[in-house]
Design an enzyme around this catalytic site. Structure first.
Site, PDB file in Angstrom:
ATOM      1  N   TYR A  94      27.785  86.158  -1.334  1.00 53.28           N
ATOM      2  CA  TYR A  94      27.086  87.447  -1.300  1.00 53.28           C
ATOM      3  C   TYR A  94      25.693  87.294  -1.907  1.00 53.28           C
ATOM      4  CZ  TYR A  94      25.786  92.212  -2.482  1.00 53.28           C
ATOM      5  OH  TYR A  94      25.092  93.392  -2.616  1.00 53.28           O
TER       6      TYR A  94
ATOM      7  N   GLU B  35      28.385 100.855  -2.767  1.00 52.35           N
ATOM      8  CA  GLU B  35      27.790 100.946  -4.105  1.00 52.35           C
ATOM      9  C   GLU B  35      28.379 102.140  -4.862  1.00 52.35           C
ATOM     10  OE1 GLU B  35      26.068  98.847  -5.757  1.00 52.35           O
ATOM     11  OE2 GLU B  35      25.187  97.538  -4.254  1.00 52.35           O
TER      12      GLU B  35
ATOM     13  N   TRP C  51      31.489  94.685  -9.183  1.00 53.46           N
ATOM     14  CA  TRP C  51      31.110  94.539  -7.779  1.00 53.46           C
ATOM     15  C   TRP C  51      32.087  93.623  -7.043  1.00 53.46           C
ATOM     16  CZ3 TRP C  51      29.191  97.027  -4.098  1.00 53.46           C
ATOM     17  CH2 TRP C  51      28.723  96.410  -2.942  1.00 53.46           C
TER      18      TRP C  51
END
Length: 192
Positions: free
Chosen positions: A20, A42, A50
């Site tokens: 990522y 988000e 995350w």
């Protein structure tokens, strides 16, 4: 993934995180569908790490109909109740209902004649902000700009868009280059 590269400190050692970081984070994004997806993800991350969301991203895509805003906007209460039992996503009522609210707000934005791409990138005059943070501890959690974006998104009916979430969103979609200066991606994403 290349293990010998210097990366931002948050990228860790897990392959999913490094991929990522190396391929997506901080890359200027203009695809409407992906911009909407990242806005939802988000928001889903609020209060979580995350990597928790990254590991469930495919599940989110499946559960939320490929992030098709028109389909999500039509979800009714029975559909929301079914989603709340699906282990492929974070089963938080406010976040699931927030996804539906955000889809509706996004469609209103489009009905007003704007794309999410044009709306977001107007905040930075169409060009990524190039920061130069020597270390991770220097990177802010929010900025004056993320506060302005947050305030405007809320005014338009979006939810889970506080200043910190907005700043993480701006970083993820490349509105700001917050790779630390020792990271190999910092140079790759800086103007030549």
């Amino acid at each position: 993934m290349s293990p010998d590269r210097v990366r931002c400190g948050w990228a860790g050692s897990e392959e999913i995180y490094q991929d990522y970081h190396d391929q997506e984070w901080g890359v200027p994004l203009h695809d409407e569908g992906r911009l909407f997806e990242m806005l939802i993800l988000e928001g889903a991350q609020a209060g979580l790490s995350w990597i928790t969301i990254l590991k469930r991203r495919q599940g989110y895509r499946e559960v939320f109909d490929g992030f098709d805003a028109a389909t999500i906007a039509s979800y009714d209460q029975p559909k929301i109740e079914r989603l709340l039992s699906d282990t492929r996503i974070i089963r938080n009522r406010l976040k699931v209902e927030g996804t539906v609210k955000n889809a509706r707000a996004y469609l209103r934005l489009r009905d007003e004649g704007s794309s999410l791409d044009a709306y977001l990138w107007d905040f930075v005059d169409g060009e990524p902000i190039q920061n130069a943070w020597p270390q991770l501890a220097d990177v802010p959690a929010e900025t004056t700009l993320s506060k302005s974006l947050s305030k405007d998104l809320k005014k338009r009916g979006f939810t889970f868009v506080g200043p910190t979430i907005c700043y993480a969103y701006m970083q993820s979609i490349g509105m700001v280059n917050d790779h630390t200066t020792d990271c190999f991606r910092y140079r790759e994403l800086s103007p030549r």
